[in-house]
Design an enzyme around this catalytic site. Structure first.
Site, PDB file in Angstrom:
ATOM      1  NE  ARG A  58      -2.462  -1.847   3.063  1.00 22.61           N
ATOM      2  CZ  ARG A  58      -2.942  -2.485   4.233  1.00 22.61           C
ATOM      3  NH1 ARG A  58      -2.743  -1.323   4.801  1.00 22.61           N
ATOM      4  NH2 ARG A  58      -1.963  -3.258   4.442  1.00 22.61           N
ATOM      5  CD  GLU A  95      -3.728  -3.183  14.431  1.00 20.78           C
ATOM      6  OE1 GLU A  95      -3.132  -2.573  13.096  1.00 20.78           O
ATOM      7  OE2 GLU A  95      -3.975  -2.931  15.490  1.00 20.78           O
TER       8      GLU A  95
HETATM    9  O1  LIG Z   1       3.301   0.428  11.734  1.00 20.20           O
HETATM   10  P1  LIG Z   1       2.964  -1.566  11.561  1.00 20.20           P
HETATM   11  O2  LIG Z   1       2.780  -1.737  12.498  1.00 20.20           O
HETATM   12  O3  LIG Z   1       4.192  -1.621  10.980  1.00 20.20           O
HETATM   13  O4  LIG Z   1       1.657  -1.589  10.636  1.00 20.20           O
HETATM   14  C1  LIG Z   1       1.916  -0.774   8.838  1.00 20.20           C
HETATM   15  C2  LIG Z   1       2.011  -1.141   7.255  1.00 20.20           C
HETATM   16  O5  LIG Z   1       0.810  -2.619   7.662  1.00 20.20           O
HETATM   17  C3  LIG Z   1       0.543  -2.391   6.656  1.00 20.20           C
HETATM   18  O6  LIG Z   1       1.104  -3.209   5.388  1.00 20.20           O
HETATM   19  P2  LIG Z   1       0.897  -4.722   5.431  1.00 20.20           P
HETATM   20  O7  LIG Z   1       2.647  -4.822   5.563  1.00 20.20           O
HETATM   21  O8  LIG Z   1      -0.369  -5.122   5.650  1.00 20.20           O
HETATM   22  O9  LIG Z   1       1.062  -5.493   3.675  1.00 20.20           O
HETATM   23  P3  LIG Z   1      -0.108  -4.489   1.925  1.00 20.20           P
HETATM   24  O10 LIG Z   1       0.510  -3.152   2.187  1.00 20.20           O
HETATM   25  O11 LIG Z   1       0.674  -5.417   1.294  1.00 20.20           O
HETATM   26  O12 LIG Z   1      -1.156  -5.047   2.788  1.00 20.20           O
HETATM   27  C4  LIG Z   1       0.367  -1.147   6.166  1.00 20.20           C
HETATM   28  O13 LIG Z   1       0.132  -0.971   4.794  1.00 20.20           O
HETATM   29  C5  LIG Z   1       1.776  -0.671   6.721  1.00 20.20           C
HETATM   30  O14 LIG Z   1       2.780  -0.775   5.797  1.00 20.20           O
HETATM   31  N1  LIG Z   2      -5.722  -2.088  11.758  1.00 22.31           N
HETATM   32  C1  LIG Z   2      -4.876  -1.698  10.828  1.00 22.31           C
HETATM   33  N2  LIG Z   2      -6.031  -1.117   9.144  1.00 22.31           N
HETATM   34  C2  LIG Z   2      -4.927  -1.346   7.776  1.00 22.31           C
HETATM   35  N3  LIG Z   2      -3.814  -1.660   7.902  1.00 22.31           N
HETATM   36  C3  LIG Z   2      -2.814  -2.193   8.676  1.00 22.31           C
HETATM   37  N4  LIG Z   2      -1.703  -2.354   8.737  1.00 22.31           N
HETATM   38  C4  LIG Z   2      -1.720  -2.241  10.125  1.00 22.31           C
HETATM   39  N5  LIG Z   2      -2.773  -2.104  10.981  1.00 22.31           N
HETATM   40  C5  LIG Z   2      -3.383  -1.881  10.020  1.00 22.31           C
END
Ligand SMILES: O=P(O)(O)OC[C@H]1O[C@H](OP(=O)(O)OP(=O)(O)O)[C@H](O)[C@@H]1O
Ligand SMILES: Nc1ncnc2[nH]cnc12
Length: 170
Positions: A58, A95
């Site tokens: 993302r 998370e």
């Molecule tokens: O602050 P944090 O606890 O590290 O969480 C935030 C991260 O989690 C999500 O990515 P995710 O790893 O789910 O990957 P995606 O973008 O491929 O869905 C989001 O896009 C951030 O990069």
């Molecule tokens: N609650 C949340 N919603 C969307 N993206 C996330 N990445 C980590 N925590 C998230």
């Protein structure tokens, strides 16, 4: 512009107890998406940086638009097995689980300053891990900008000594 109405809460995704912040309604509204990119550009205008780093997946959406707008170098940080050249790697906690990320070994020059761009700042684990990768290459994080900051998870505690900007706080 009020961006909050473009963020949809999805309870119990991807795991029970997590309220997932779904950004797809915002992406589907060209005016809101442009508004976010313009506001990001405004918030980072006094931060000095040479490159924008974006975590898969993302982060790519917002960081690439911002790099285009500001005319900056763009560096993808990817999940393992995706980057074709030699990489540096780090493991971290999310998370909702555990993950690893990688960056090309030659992605940054020594001393280069970078801005990290992502959609959600939750525990701060992803950004902290990227900071570690940047430091492995002897470059420096001069700022972080996210669309959404989940303040109740205290991400800033992990990210001291660096400027953190966000547009929506929960
Ligand atoms: O602050 P944090 O606890 O590290 O969480 C935030 C991260 O989690 C999500 O990515 P995710 O790893 O789910 O990957 P995606 O973008 O491929 O869905 C989001 O896009 C951030 O990069
Ligand atoms: N609650 C949340 N919603 C969307 N993206 C996330 N990445 C980590 N925590 C998230």
């Amino acid at each position: 512009m009020n961006f909050e109405k473009f963020i949809r809460d999805i309870p119990d995704f991807p795991k029970p107890g997590i309220i997932f912040k779904d950004i797809t309604p915002l992406l589907a509204d060209p005016e809101a998406f442009k508004g976010v990119i313009d506001e990001m550009a405004e918030k980072v205008k006094d931060i000095e940086f040479d490159a924008i780093l974006v975590p898969e997946a993302r982060g790519f959406l917002f960081g690439s638009a911002l790099a285009y707008k500001l005319g900056k170098k763009l560096v993808p940080v990817r999940k393992p097995g995706k980057l074709p050249y030699e990489v540096v790697e780090v493991s971290y906690a999310l998370e909702y689980g555990e993950a690893k990320i990688q960056m090309h070994k030659d992605a940054l020059e020594k001393g280069e300053k970078v801005l990290i761009v992502d959609d959600v700042l939750a525990t701060g684990g992803t950004i902290k891990a990227i900071q570690t990768l940047v430091e492995k290459l002897e470059a420096e994080v001069s700022g972080i900008i996210c669309l959404i900051e989940l303040e109740f998870l205290n991400p800033r505690e992990k990210l001291d000594n660096v400027r953190v900007e966000s547009i929506l706080k929960y």
